[in-house]
Scaffold this active site. Structure first.
Site, PDB file in Angstrom:
ATOM      1  N   TYR A   1      -6.913 -17.991   4.657  1.00 38.08           N
ATOM      2  CA  TYR A   1      -6.370 -16.903   3.826  1.00 38.08           C
ATOM      3  C   TYR A   1      -6.846 -17.096   2.379  1.00 38.08           C
ATOM      4  O   TYR A   1      -7.362 -16.171   1.750  1.00 38.08           O
ATOM      5  CB  TYR A   1      -4.839 -16.902   3.902  1.00 38.08           C
ATOM      6  CG  TYR A   1      -4.193 -15.790   3.101  1.00 38.08           C
ATOM      7  CD1 TYR A   1      -4.082 -14.505   3.625  1.00 38.08           C
ATOM      8  CD2 TYR A   1      -3.719 -16.010   1.803  1.00 38.08           C
ATOM      9  CE1 TYR A   1      -3.498 -13.478   2.886  1.00 38.08           C
ATOM     10  CE2 TYR A   1      -3.134 -14.997   1.063  1.00 38.08           C
ATOM     11  CZ  TYR A   1      -3.028 -13.735   1.613  1.00 38.08           C
ATOM     12  OH  TYR A   1      -2.459 -12.718   0.878  1.00 38.08           O
TER      13      TYR A   1
ATOM     14  N   LYS B   1      -9.375 -14.714  -0.010  1.00 38.65           N
ATOM     15  CA  LYS B   1      -8.945 -14.140  -1.293  1.00 38.65           C
ATOM     16  C   LYS B   1      -9.802 -14.661  -2.456  1.00 38.65           C
ATOM     17  O   LYS B   1     -10.088 -13.929  -3.399  1.00 38.65           O
ATOM     18  CB  LYS B   1      -7.451 -14.411  -1.514  1.00 38.65           C
ATOM     19  CG  LYS B   1      -6.537 -13.764  -0.451  1.00 38.65           C
ATOM     20  CD  LYS B   1      -6.733 -12.246  -0.363  1.00 38.65           C
ATOM     21  CE  LYS B   1      -5.686 -11.552   0.489  1.00 38.65           C
ATOM     22  NZ  LYS B   1      -5.837 -10.096   0.551  1.00 38.65           N
TER      23      LYS B   1
ATOM     24  N   GLY C   1       0.823  -1.216   0.000  1.00 36.50           N
ATOM     25  CA  GLY C   1       0.000   0.000   0.000  1.00 36.50           C
ATOM     26  C   GLY C   1       0.851   1.257   0.000  1.00 36.50           C
ATOM     27  O   GLY C   1       0.582   2.210  -0.747  1.00 36.50           O
TER      28      GLY C   1
HETATM   29  N1  LIG Z   1       3.112  -9.827   0.504  1.00 33.98           N
HETATM   30  C1  LIG Z   1       2.601 -10.769  -0.293  1.00 33.98           C
HETATM   31  O1  LIG Z   1       3.263 -11.757  -0.657  1.00 33.98           O
HETATM   32  C2  LIG Z   1       1.207 -10.624  -0.827  1.00 33.98           C
HETATM   33  C3  LIG Z   1       0.857 -11.350  -1.989  1.00 33.98           C
HETATM   34  C4  LIG Z   1      -0.446 -11.236  -2.483  1.00 33.98           C
HETATM   35  C5  LIG Z   1      -1.365 -10.414  -1.864  1.00 33.98           C
HETATM   36  N2  LIG Z   1      -0.977  -9.731  -0.734  1.00 33.98           N
HETATM   37  C6  LIG Z   1      -1.979  -8.881  -0.122  1.00 33.98           C
HETATM   38  O2  LIG Z   1      -1.535  -7.538  -0.247  1.00 33.98           O
HETATM   39  C7  LIG Z   1      -2.101  -6.737   0.805  1.00 33.98           C
HETATM   40  C8  LIG Z   1      -1.015  -5.920   1.463  1.00 33.98           C
HETATM   41  O3  LIG Z   1      -0.108  -6.808   2.076  1.00 33.98           O
HETATM   42  P1  LIG Z   1       1.422  -6.479   2.379  1.00 33.98           P
HETATM   43  O4  LIG Z   1       2.201  -7.616   1.872  1.00 33.98           O
HETATM   44  O5  LIG Z   1       1.752  -5.103   1.955  1.00 33.98           O
HETATM   45  O6  LIG Z   1       1.405  -6.620   3.957  1.00 33.98           O
HETATM   46  P2  LIG Z   1       1.754  -5.595   5.114  1.00 33.98           P
HETATM   47  O7  LIG Z   1       1.497  -6.331   6.375  1.00 33.98           O
HETATM   48  O8  LIG Z   1       3.083  -5.004   4.883  1.00 33.98           O
HETATM   49  O9  LIG Z   1       0.668  -4.441   4.912  1.00 33.98           O
HETATM   50  C9  LIG Z   1      -0.661  -4.613   5.248  1.00 33.98           C
HETATM   51  C10 LIG Z   1      -1.193  -3.325   5.863  1.00 33.98           C
HETATM   52  O10 LIG Z   1      -2.586  -3.511   6.133  1.00 33.98           O
HETATM   53  C11 LIG Z   1      -2.858  -2.943   7.412  1.00 33.98           C
HETATM   54  N3  LIG Z   1      -4.038  -3.562   7.998  1.00 33.98           N
HETATM   55  C12 LIG Z   1      -4.164  -4.775   8.563  1.00 33.98           C
HETATM   56  N4  LIG Z   1      -5.398  -4.933   9.063  1.00 33.98           N
HETATM   57  C13 LIG Z   1      -6.084  -3.792   8.798  1.00 33.98           C
HETATM   58  C14 LIG Z   1      -7.393  -3.336   9.068  1.00 33.98           C
HETATM   59  N5  LIG Z   1      -8.255  -4.081   9.764  1.00 33.98           N
HETATM   60  N6  LIG Z   1      -7.757  -2.107   8.632  1.00 33.98           N
HETATM   61  C15 LIG Z   1      -6.885  -1.337   7.955  1.00 33.98           C
HETATM   62  N7  LIG Z   1      -5.612  -1.688   7.710  1.00 33.98           N
HETATM   63  C16 LIG Z   1      -5.217  -2.912   8.116  1.00 33.98           C
HETATM   64  C17 LIG Z   1      -1.602  -3.228   8.215  1.00 33.98           C
HETATM   65  O11 LIG Z   1      -1.507  -2.393   9.364  1.00 33.98           O
HETATM   66  C18 LIG Z   1      -0.508  -2.990   7.194  1.00 33.98           C
HETATM   67  O12 LIG Z   1      -0.057  -1.664   7.210  1.00 33.98           O
HETATM   68  C19 LIG Z   1      -2.828  -7.741   1.713  1.00 33.98           C
HETATM   69  O13 LIG Z   1      -4.196  -7.727   1.412  1.00 33.98           O
HETATM   70  C20 LIG Z   1      -2.206  -9.070   1.349  1.00 33.98           C
HETATM   71  O14 LIG Z   1      -3.059 -10.141   1.632  1.00 33.98           O
HETATM   72  C21 LIG Z   1       0.272  -9.803  -0.224  1.00 33.98           C
HETATM   73  C1  LIG Z   2       1.342 -18.854  -4.703  1.00 34.97           C
HETATM   74  C2  LIG Z   2       0.517 -18.132  -3.710  1.00 34.97           C
HETATM   75  C3  LIG Z   2       1.153 -16.850  -3.292  1.00 34.97           C
HETATM   76  C4  LIG Z   2       0.315 -16.154  -2.320  1.00 34.97           C
HETATM   77  C5  LIG Z   2       1.021 -14.984  -1.729  1.00 34.97           C
HETATM   78  C6  LIG Z   2       0.253 -14.428  -0.650  1.00 34.97           C
HETATM   79  O1  LIG Z   2      -0.858 -13.668  -0.895  1.00 34.97           O
HETATM   80  C7  LIG Z   2       0.996 -14.089   0.526  1.00 34.97           C
HETATM   81  C8  LIG Z   2       0.457 -14.447   1.634  1.00 34.97           C
HETATM   82  C9  LIG Z   2       1.089 -14.380   2.885  1.00 34.97           C
HETATM   83  C10 LIG Z   2       0.563 -15.083   3.874  1.00 34.97           C
HETATM   84  C11 LIG Z   2      -0.695 -15.818   3.696  1.00 34.97           C
HETATM   85  C12 LIG Z   2      -0.792 -17.240   4.006  1.00 34.97           C
HETATM   86  C13 LIG Z   2      -0.831 -18.289   3.161  1.00 34.97           C
HETATM   87  C14 LIG Z   2      -0.108 -18.353   1.910  1.00 34.97           C
HETATM   88  C15 LIG Z   2      -0.930 -18.692   0.794  1.00 34.97           C
HETATM   89  C16 LIG Z   2      -0.513 -19.456  -0.176  1.00 34.97           C
HETATM   90  C17 LIG Z   2       0.731 -20.190  -0.185  1.00 34.97           C
HETATM   91  C18 LIG Z   2       0.745 -21.206  -1.277  1.00 34.97           C
HETATM   92  C19 LIG Z   2       1.371 -22.484  -0.826  1.00 34.97           C
HETATM   93  C20 LIG Z   2       0.419 -23.630  -0.534  1.00 34.97           C
HETATM   94  O2  LIG Z   2      -0.270 -23.599   0.460  1.00 34.97           O
HETATM   95  O3  LIG Z   2       0.344 -24.579  -1.326  1.00 34.97           O
END
Ligand SMILES: NC(=O)c1ccc[n+]([C@@H]2O[C@H](COP(=O)([O-])OP(=O)(O)OC[C@H]3O[C@@H](n4cnc5c(N)ncnc54)[C@H](O)[C@@H]3O)[C@@H](O)[C@H]2O)c1
Ligand SMILES: CCCCC[C@H](O)/C=C/C=C\C/C=C\C/C=C\CCCC(=O)O
Length: 254
Positions: A150, A154, A17
């Site tokens: 999770y 999603k 974000g």
């Molecule tokens: N990092 C990854 O590998 C990844 C991959 C795919 C999708 N995502 C998604 O991307 C988004 C951002 O994740 P990120 O990796 O930047 O994680 P992050 O933990 O760095 O950032 C998430 C932010 O969301 C805020 N947050 C949590 N709960 C909240 C709430 N109830 N209200 C408002 N804000 C809240 C947290 O305080 C934090 O600042 C998430 O939805 C996550 O599921 C992450």
């Molecule tokens: C290939 C999936 C990548 C998902 C990235 C993701 O949004 C990051 C999440 C961080 C924590 C969430 C918890 C679970 C991970 C979700 C999937 C992992 C895939 C591996 C598996 O379970 O087979």
């Protein structure tokens, strides 16, 4: 360029974000930052205010699970900047001991923010139209046994976004509705030993690269109802989701 555009990003105190906020600001948008963690939000706000000027950045603390706070977020942004053109429903949590809160934040939070944002953005309410990007995950497209809750949250975001995009309230609203499904991104969310095996296999997306894809989605005016998949190697709109009429029209009656 996004000059004259106003963006709201939930969960923008850190991680994806925050990086997307910076990319929008670098492209001329005004950004309202928002997060549930207030000191983190304040620090990011101070940093961006110095860099981009107080007239371009605003902050409103908001927990996306709280309806009143979400209403205050969108109303406060319009009061400050005059309109909302871009909403990135990004706030989310990863592996978490309280499974119900994962659904509340990752799925219900996105739905709530989408409904309330639409009230300010849709042309029938004298809004400017624009785009709502809902953060899902690649884990919302395949079975991922590491964390079924999770993944479930999603899958819910993908299903809601693609379906709501076709709903009568949205199709003529001037607002596009798009889902985002990245694999692993380099944030603290993936600091988990259980993920190392998968991360070594498929790699990690840089936040800055993901933010460029988000910018591309904002600029594409033809993407309503689409789902963007992003991996460390490539990105594309996944276009093989069947629509309900396709399923019924192609089914042969026996
Ligand atoms: N990092 C990854 O590998 C990844 C991959 C795919 C999708 N995502 C998604 O991307 C988004 C951002 O994740 P990120 O990796 O930047 O994680 P992050 O933990 O760095 O950032 C998430 C932010 O969301 C805020 N947050 C949590 N709960 C909240 C709430 N109830 N209200 C408002 N804000 C809240 C947290 O305080 C934090 O600042 C998430 O939805 C996550 O599921 C992450
Ligand atoms: C290939 C999936 C990548 C998902 C990235 C993701 O949004 C990051 C999440 C961080 C924590 C969430 C918890 C679970 C991970 C979700 C999937 C992992 C895939 C591996 C598996 O379970 O087979």
């Amino acid at each position: 360029m996004l000059t004259g555009k106003v963006a709201v990003i939930t969960g923008s105190g850190q991680g994806i974000g925050k990086t997307c906020a910076e990319t929008f600001l670098n492209n001329g948008a005004k950004v309202c930052l928002s997060d549930v963690v207030v000191d983190r939000l304040q620090a990011t706000y101070e940093e961006f205010k110095l860099q981009y000027g107080a007239e371009n950045v605003h902050q409103i603390p908001c927990d996306v699970t709280d309806k009143t706070q979400v209403e205050d977020l969108f109303k406060g942004t319009v009061d400050t900047f005059g309109a909302i053109d871009i909403v990135f429903n990004n706030a989310g949590v990863g592996i978490h001991e309280d499974w119900e809160s994962v659904i509340q934040i990752n799925q219900i939070g996105v739905i709530r923010c989408t409904y309330l944002a639409l009230e300010y953005m849709k042309k029938s309410s004298k809004g400017p139209g624009g785009i709502i990007i809902n953060m899902a995950s690649f884990a919302g497209l395949c079975s991922s046994p590491l964390d079924p809750i999770y993944a479930s949250s999603k899958f819910g975001v993908v299903g809601f976004t693609l379906s709501h995009a076709l709903h009568a309230d949205v199709v003529d609203s001037g607002v596009r509705m798009v889902a985002l499904c990245p694999t692993f991104v380099d944030t603290t969310m993936i600091d988990d030993d259980n993920m190392k095996y998968f991360i070594e296999k498929i790699g990690v997306i840089k936040k800055e690269k993901l933010a460029e894809v988000v910018l591309e989605m904002v600029k594409d005016e033809t993407n309503n109802g689409k789902c963007m998949v992003v991996t460390a190697q490539f990105h594309y709109y996944k276009d093989d989701f069947p629509k309900v009429e396709d399923v019924f029209l192609s089914t042969k009656q026996s």
